[in-house]
Design a protein around this motif. Structure first.
Motif, PDB file in Angstrom:
ATOM      1  N   ALA B  11      50.990  17.017  77.492  1.00 50.46           N
ATOM      2  CA  ALA B  11      52.373  17.488  77.589  1.00 50.46           C
ATOM      3  C   ALA B  11      52.405  19.008  77.718  1.00 50.46           C
ATOM      4  O   ALA B  11      53.093  19.560  78.584  1.00 50.46           O
ATOM      5  CB  ALA B  11      53.164  17.046  76.364  1.00 50.46           C
ATOM      6  N   LEU B  12      51.628  19.668  76.859  1.00 58.68           N
ATOM      7  CA  LEU B  12      51.624  21.126  76.909  1.00 58.68           C
ATOM      8  C   LEU B  12      51.027  21.627  78.219  1.00 58.68           C
ATOM      9  O   LEU B  12      51.504  22.585  78.806  1.00 58.68           O
ATOM     10  CB  LEU B  12      50.848  21.688  75.721  1.00 58.68           C
ATOM     11  CG  LEU B  12      51.465  21.368  74.355  1.00 58.68           C
ATOM     12  CD1 LEU B  12      50.655  22.009  73.228  1.00 58.68           C
ATOM     13  CD2 LEU B  12      52.912  21.846  74.289  1.00 58.68           C
ATOM     14  N   GLY B  15      53.571  21.329  80.964  1.00 61.61           N
ATOM     15  CA  GLY B  15      54.573  22.389  80.834  1.00 61.61           C
ATOM     16  C   GLY B  15      54.039  23.711  81.350  1.00 61.61           C
ATOM     17  O   GLY B  15      54.715  24.427  82.094  1.00 61.61           O
ATOM     18  N   LEU B  16      52.785  23.997  80.978  1.00 57.84           N
ATOM     19  CA  LEU B  16      52.165  25.256  81.403  1.00 57.84           C
ATOM     20  C   LEU B  16      52.014  25.289  82.926  1.00 57.84           C
ATOM     21  O   LEU B  16      52.246  26.320  83.565  1.00 57.84           O
ATOM     22  CB  LEU B  16      50.794  25.386  80.726  1.00 57.84           C
ATOM     23  CG  LEU B  16      50.255  26.801  80.617  1.00 57.84           C
ATOM     24  CD1 LEU B  16      51.164  27.642  79.743  1.00 57.84           C
ATOM     25  CD2 LEU B  16      48.842  26.773  80.048  1.00 57.84           C
ATOM     26  N   GLY B  18      53.920  23.791  85.083  1.00 61.96           N
ATOM     27  CA  GLY B  18      55.246  24.041  85.641  1.00 61.96           C
ATOM     28  C   GLY B  18      55.587  25.520  85.590  1.00 61.96           C
ATOM     29  O   GLY B  18      56.083  26.097  86.556  1.00 61.96           O
ATOM     30  N   LEU B  19      55.284  26.146  84.451  1.00 63.23           N
ATOM     31  CA  LEU B  19      55.588  27.566  84.275  1.00 63.23           C
ATOM     32  C   LEU B  19      54.806  28.406  85.283  1.00 63.23           C
ATOM     33  O   LEU B  19      55.345  29.306  85.919  1.00 63.23           O
ATOM     34  CB  LEU B  19      55.242  27.982  82.844  1.00 63.23           C
ATOM     35  CG  LEU B  19      55.473  29.455  82.517  1.00 63.23           C
ATOM     36  CD1 LEU B  19      56.923  29.813  82.749  1.00 63.23           C
ATOM     37  CD2 LEU B  19      55.079  29.757  81.082  1.00 63.23           C
ATOM     38  N   PHE B  22      56.257  28.143  88.681  1.00 64.13           N
ATOM     39  CA  PHE B  22      57.480  28.937  88.776  1.00 64.13           C
ATOM     40  C   PHE B  22      57.143  30.411  88.969  1.00 64.13           C
ATOM     41  O   PHE B  22      57.711  31.084  89.828  1.00 64.13           O
ATOM     42  CB  PHE B  22      58.327  28.744  87.515  1.00 64.13           C
ATOM     43  CG  PHE B  22      59.513  29.657  87.453  1.00 64.13           C
ATOM     44  CD1 PHE B  22      60.635  29.399  88.218  1.00 64.13           C
ATOM     45  CD2 PHE B  22      59.501  30.773  86.638  1.00 64.13           C
ATOM     46  CE1 PHE B  22      61.731  30.254  88.186  1.00 64.13           C
ATOM     47  CE2 PHE B  22      60.586  31.623  86.599  1.00 64.13           C
ATOM     48  CZ  PHE B  22      61.700  31.366  87.369  1.00 64.13           C
ATOM     49  N   LEU B  23      56.192  30.890  88.182  1.00 69.57           N
ATOM     50  CA  LEU B  23      55.821  32.307  88.296  1.00 69.57           C
ATOM     51  C   LEU B  23      55.228  32.603  89.680  1.00 69.57           C
ATOM     52  O   LEU B  23      55.478  33.651  90.260  1.00 69.57           O
ATOM     53  CB  LEU B  23      54.823  32.689  87.193  1.00 69.57           C
ATOM     54  CG  LEU B  23      55.417  32.680  85.784  1.00 69.57           C
ATOM     55  CD1 LEU B  23      54.361  33.054  84.762  1.00 69.57           C
ATOM     56  CD2 LEU B  23      56.607  33.620  85.688  1.00 69.57           C
ATOM     57  N   LEU B  26      57.983  32.826  92.173  1.00 69.38           N
ATOM     58  CA  LEU B  26      58.725  34.080  91.982  1.00 69.38           C
ATOM     59  C   LEU B  26      57.959  35.226  92.629  1.00 69.38           C
ATOM     60  O   LEU B  26      58.519  36.071  93.312  1.00 69.38           O
ATOM     61  CB  LEU B  26      58.889  34.326  90.481  1.00 69.38           C
ATOM     62  CG  LEU B  26      59.754  35.502  90.069  1.00 69.38           C
ATOM     63  CD1 LEU B  26      61.169  35.290  90.556  1.00 69.38           C
ATOM     64  CD2 LEU B  26      59.745  35.658  88.559  1.00 69.38           C
ATOM     65  N   TYR B  31      62.736  33.541  95.794  1.00 67.68           N
ATOM     66  CA  TYR B  31      64.110  33.595  95.295  1.00 67.68           C
ATOM     67  C   TYR B  31      64.866  34.775  95.883  1.00 67.68           C
ATOM     68  O   TYR B  31      65.939  35.120  95.426  1.00 67.68           O
ATOM     69  CB  TYR B  31      64.111  33.676  93.763  1.00 67.68           C
ATOM     70  CG  TYR B  31      63.488  32.463  93.128  1.00 67.68           C
ATOM     71  CD1 TYR B  31      64.271  31.338  92.869  1.00 67.68           C
ATOM     72  CD2 TYR B  31      62.146  32.413  92.826  1.00 67.68           C
ATOM     73  CE1 TYR B  31      63.710  30.204  92.325  1.00 67.68           C
ATOM     74  CE2 TYR B  31      61.573  31.294  92.281  1.00 67.68           C
ATOM     75  CZ  TYR B  31      62.355  30.196  92.029  1.00 67.68           C
ATOM     76  OH  TYR B  31      61.794  29.071  91.495  1.00 67.68           O
ATOM     77  N   ASP B  32      64.280  35.435  96.914  1.00 65.00           N
ATOM     78  CA  ASP B  32      64.917  36.617  97.482  1.00 65.00           C
ATOM     79  C   ASP B  32      66.093  36.267  98.377  1.00 65.00           C
ATOM     80  O   ASP B  32      67.012  37.043  98.553  1.00 65.00           O
ATOM     81  CB  ASP B  32      63.894  37.434  98.288  1.00 65.00           C
ATOM     82  CG  ASP B  32      62.887  38.102  97.374  1.00 65.00           C
ATOM     83  OD1 ASP B  32      63.118  38.054  96.154  1.00 65.00           O
ATOM     84  OD2 ASP B  32      61.883  38.641  97.867  1.00 65.00           O
ATOM     85  N   ASP B  33      66.058  35.118  99.005  1.00 69.99           N
ATOM     86  CA  ASP B  33      67.110  34.750  99.943  1.00 69.99           C
ATOM     87  C   ASP B  33      67.517  33.305  99.704  1.00 69.99           C
ATOM     88  O   ASP B  33      67.155  32.410 100.449  1.00 69.99           O
ATOM     89  CB  ASP B  33      66.599  34.950 101.384  1.00 69.99           C
ATOM     90  CG  ASP B  33      67.660  34.643 102.411  1.00 69.99           C
ATOM     91  OD1 ASP B  33      68.838  34.567 102.036  1.00 69.99           O
ATOM     92  OD2 ASP B  33      67.304  34.475 103.588  1.00 69.99           O
ATOM     93  N   GLU B  35      70.427  31.745  99.858  1.00 65.04           N
ATOM     94  CA  GLU B  35      71.317  31.090 100.818  1.00 65.04           C
ATOM     95  C   GLU B  35      70.593  30.757 102.107  1.00 65.04           C
ATOM     96  O   GLU B  35      70.806  29.713 102.700  1.00 65.04           O
ATOM     97  CB  GLU B  35      72.522  31.980 101.108  1.00 65.04           C
ATOM     98  CG  GLU B  35      73.585  31.834 100.059  1.00 65.04           C
ATOM     99  CD  GLU B  35      74.660  32.871 100.209  1.00 65.04           C
ATOM    100  OE1 GLU B  35      75.059  33.162 101.345  1.00 65.04           O
ATOM    101  OE2 GLU B  35      75.090  33.403  99.174  1.00 65.04           O
ATOM    102  N   GLY B  36      69.741  31.664 102.541  1.00 69.59           N
ATOM    103  CA  GLY B  36      68.982  31.435 103.766  1.00 69.59           C
ATOM    104  C   GLY B  36      68.080  30.218 103.629  1.00 69.59           C
ATOM    105  O   GLY B  36      67.995  29.396 104.531  1.00 69.59           O
TER     106      GLY B  36
END
Lengths: 740, 51
Positions: B11-12, B15-16, B18-19, B22-23, B26, B31-33, B35-36
């Motif tokens: 589980a841990l 989770g790690l 996933g994190l 995400f990083l 980023l 995540y800069d655009d 809407e585009g």
């Protein structure tokens, strides 16, 4: 044009293809190569992305073109500096109908972007921590009512601590730093109770875990930070977006000026690079890029953007010109007296400064709520601690209850209430071509009870157009339009727009008179009535009269600035919304009166200087009225800064656009009414959300004081109220369906 | 309760993972655009651009 320039006195150098210098905008990229950013105007649909990128990538030498649809910026990269030809990119964009400006991102924007990334990283860390801790907490809660062994519970609590402590230390940075700053300045802000709540919850939980207790608040602390960071990020994203818009608008100012070098050559440079004393060249159809004195040449200048005056005036050697004036005909050399930021009239600069300080700082709804919040929370927590101690509870019990009060009152819903509505509303506005220039514009717009319009360029279209097309014989009009295609004169452009077809061959431009060509063996002339041999009408009220002659037949063409197509509908809609309307114009009364009559606006003033417009606004402010000023001219800029809130069309003078809180795109005036409708709805929703947060506290705080808040109850209450507020904010999208 | 020995690390670990994902997203500017990105997914220009 070249012939015209040569015919003028003063022996002007020919405006040959000028060299444009973009080297200051180029930036190196990782892995070799060079890139440049462009702010692109007119992106309004999804298909634009592929269209623009394909067109620019087809330019030889370009290695990649990537459009950011959110900020309307295009990044173009080349494999190396020698291959970089920004000129070709401008040409490619112009061919498919987009206007682009070189864009240089400011360092402030880079700092904002880094901050946004940091917030997002904090959000990610706390989000994943909260999820994992919840996994363990749910096991503990269900185990507590069934058969969990104390050893397993301790293991789960220790694991939670292992995740929560580093996650909160990292994710809580924005709050801890801000709280420290506030405390150092001996002040309280919203972040002080937040930091205190989180730190106390973690501390108590570690203490409880050490003593093998049943409850720990690790999940509450991380979830709290997660919700608060969501609100903080939304708020930041909203402000960043409005700032990006403002920076795009500012880059429009990077218009080019053609400077005459000491050796006589002509070089095109960004207008910001022109220094006082430089001589710039302006030819017909161009806007004057700087303030200056005419040192050679002559022409007719349209100053409608500067003063609101619609009739062109003659500019001769020694005459003063202001940036933003449009040269109708002729060609001028101008010795610069002020450039860049100093371009506008000194009077306007002075008035601007005074006007914006007079308006004072506006206190946002969220800030007003926050100011009340911190003292109330601290007092409640302290009182419940003291109360339980007096009632004979143990120190341990009293501390636990005080911490529960701090956790339950932490402003999750409060932090989401306003930013969530703002983000949704700004998106709805942007889809209608309305851009917010300042963060609190939405709230101020909602409070407005009166709208004042400038006339020229605001109620009317910025470009003149043919007013009497119906009265001119169709074939004469068609010929006039084809002839007009050969000229860049603004009046000729208005005539050309009234027809279609190919330009006539062998057109001659007679300076100061008009155009002459030939069709079917007969001479065609377009220009001043005298040039065409027609008696000029006696009563020229507004705009200009031209004439066309084809063989022996003649017709008069009235060209004037017409009302925006939906001006009447918008005015009546605003009236229906309960606004009082008025016109403040710098133009002559004879030109303002017909417009006011047509729109049914009784309250109008003409011949106003910028100071006069401010006087009118002050008079209304004294009566307690909050006024929205809509204007586009340089002479409107101080009034825009003084008004409660202000709007400009995108065609406005740069200074004016920079002053306006809201900028709208397109030819329609409807965005003014739409923006107000959305703003009012947004304000109503913000208030609703704040009330939801208050009501939540009314229920939850007594529970906490009574000592009934277990970690399970805290988790349910916090996530429930946050979800409710977010869902409510989504309703800000709804008026879209009502008004197509 | 022996099942916890491999369930907890799993589980841990998930989770790690996933994190970290995400990083990574980023860091690569996804995540800069926002809407585009929503619109680009609908356009099929990636098919057209292939030689």
């Amino acid at each position: 044009m070249a012939g015209l320039a040569a015919a003028l006195p003063g022996a002007l150098p020919l405006p040959g293809p000028p060299v444009r210098d973009f080297s200051s905008f180029l930036r190196p990229v990782e892995g070799g190569g060079i890139a440049m950013d462009f702010a692109v105007e007119g992106i309004d649909c999804a298909a634009c992305i592929a269209e623009i990128e394909d067109a620019v990538e087809a330019v030889p030498g370009v290695s990649e073109a990537r459009l950011n649809y959110t900020t309307h910026r295009l990044a173009v990269s080349w494999p190396g500096a020698p291959a970089a030809e920004p000129e070709a990119v401008f040409a490619a964009l112009a061919r498919i109908g987009y206007k682009a400006h070189p864009f240089e991102s400011s360092s402030a924007e880079a700092i904002e972007a880094a901050r946004a990334r940091h917030l997002l990283r904090c959000l990610g860390v706390t989000g994943f921590a909260a999820m994992n801790i919840m996994l363990l907490s749910v096991s503990v809660w269900s185990g507590n009512v069934t058969d969990i062994t104390p050893e397993t519970r301790d293991l789960f609590h220790w694991l939670s601590a292992l995740i929560a402590l580093p996650a909160c230390a990292y994710g809580g940075q924005p709050f801890f730093q801000s709280a420290l700053r506030a405390l150092r300045a001996r002040a309280l802000n919203m972040d002080v109770p937040i930091s205190l709540g989180v730190l106390l919850a973690l501390g108590v939980s570690v203490y409880e875990t050490l003593h093998h207790a049943e409850h720990a608040y690790f999940d509450s602390a991380t979830m709290l930070l997660f919700f608060l960071l969501t609100g903080r990020y939304l708020d930041h994203a909203m402000r960043r977006r409005t700032r990006a818009e403002a920076a795009n608008l500012a880059s429009l100012k990077a218009d080019l000026a053609r400077r005459i070098e000491p050796d006589g050559s002509v070089v095109a440079v960004p207008a910001s690079a022109v220094r006082p004393g430089d001589i710039v060249l302006v030819s017909a159809g161009e806007r004057v890029p700087v303030d200056g004195v005419v040192c050679a040449g002559a022409g007719a200048v349209d100053e409608s953007l500067v003063s609101g005056e619609t009739l062109p005036r003659a500019a001769t050697v020694g005459g003063q010109l202001h940036a933003g004036s449009l040269l109708h005909d002729g060609a001028l050399q101008i010795r610069t007296t002020a450039a860049g930021t100093g371009t506008f009239l000194e009077e306007i600069e002075r008035l601007l400064e005074r006007a914006s300080t007079a308006r004072g700082a506006y206190v946002k709804l969220a800030d007003r709520a926050a100011r009340l919040y911190a003292p109330v929370v601290h007092a409640t927590a302290a009182l419940s601690f003291a109360g339980w101690m007096l009632a004979g509870a143990s120190l341990h019990q009293a501390v636990l209850i005080a911490v529960a009060v701090l956790i339950i009152t932490c402003p999750c819903a409060l932090a989401l209430a306003v930013p969530a509505v703002q983000v949704v509303s700004a998106g709805a506005l942007m889809r209608r071509g309305v851009l917010l220039n300042t963060g609190d514009a939405l709230e101020r717009l909602a409070e407005v009870d009166g709208v004042l319009f400038d006339k020229t360029g605001t109620l009317t279209l910025p470009e003149p157009s043919l007013a009497n097309a119906g009265e001119v014989p169709a074939d004469l009009l068609a010929v006039a339009a084809r002839l007009a295609l050969s000229s860049r004169h603004p009046l000729a452009r208005a005539v050309a727009a009234a027809g279609s077809g190919s330009p006539l061959a062998q057109v001659r431009e007679v300076p100061g008179a008009g155009l002459e060509g030939e069709l079917d063996g007969e001479t065609v002339r377009l220009g001043s009535p005298a040039f065409c041999g027609v008696e000029p009408p006696a009563d020229v009220l507004d705009g200009s009269v031209m004439a066309v002659r084809w063989g022996a037949r003649t017709a008069l063409l009235a060209v004037r600035q017409q009302l925006r197509p939906d001006a009447r509908a918008t005015v009546s809609r605003l009236r229906a919304m309960g606004e009082t309307l008025g016109i403040l114009s710098g133009d002559r009364a004879a030109a303002v009166e017909p417009v006011a009559r047509e729109l049914g606006i009784a309250d109008w003033s003409a011949d106003l200087r910028p100071a006069g417009k401010i006087g009118e606004l002050d008079a209304r402010a004294e009566r307690g009225s909050r006024v929205l000023m809509v204007g586009d001219g340089l002479n409107d800029a101080p009034a825009l800064a003084r008004a409660h809130v202000s709007m400009s069309p995108i065609s406005a003078a740069d200074v004016t656009k920079a002053q306006a809180d809201v900028v709208f795109l397109g030819e329609r005036l409807a965005p003014v009414a739409e923006a107000m409708a959305i703003a009012r709805r947004a304000r109503a929703l913000m208030r609703q959300n704040l009330w939801i947060a208050v009501i939540y506290n009314l229920f939850a705080v007594p529970l906490a004081i009574a000592g009934l808040v277990t970690p399970l109850v805290a988790a349910l209450a916090m996530s429930g109220s946050s979800a409710l507020v977010t869902l409510n904010a989504l309703r800000a999208r709804m008026p879209e369906r009502e008004t197509p | 309760m022996n099942v916890l020995i491999y369930l907890l690390p799993m589980a841990l670990g998930l989770g790690l993972a996933g994190l970290l994902a995400f990083l990574w997203s980023l860091r690569t500017g996804q995540y800069d655009d926002m809407e585009g990105a929503a619109i680009r997914v609908l356009s099929d220009d990636d098919l057209r651009r292939q030689p």
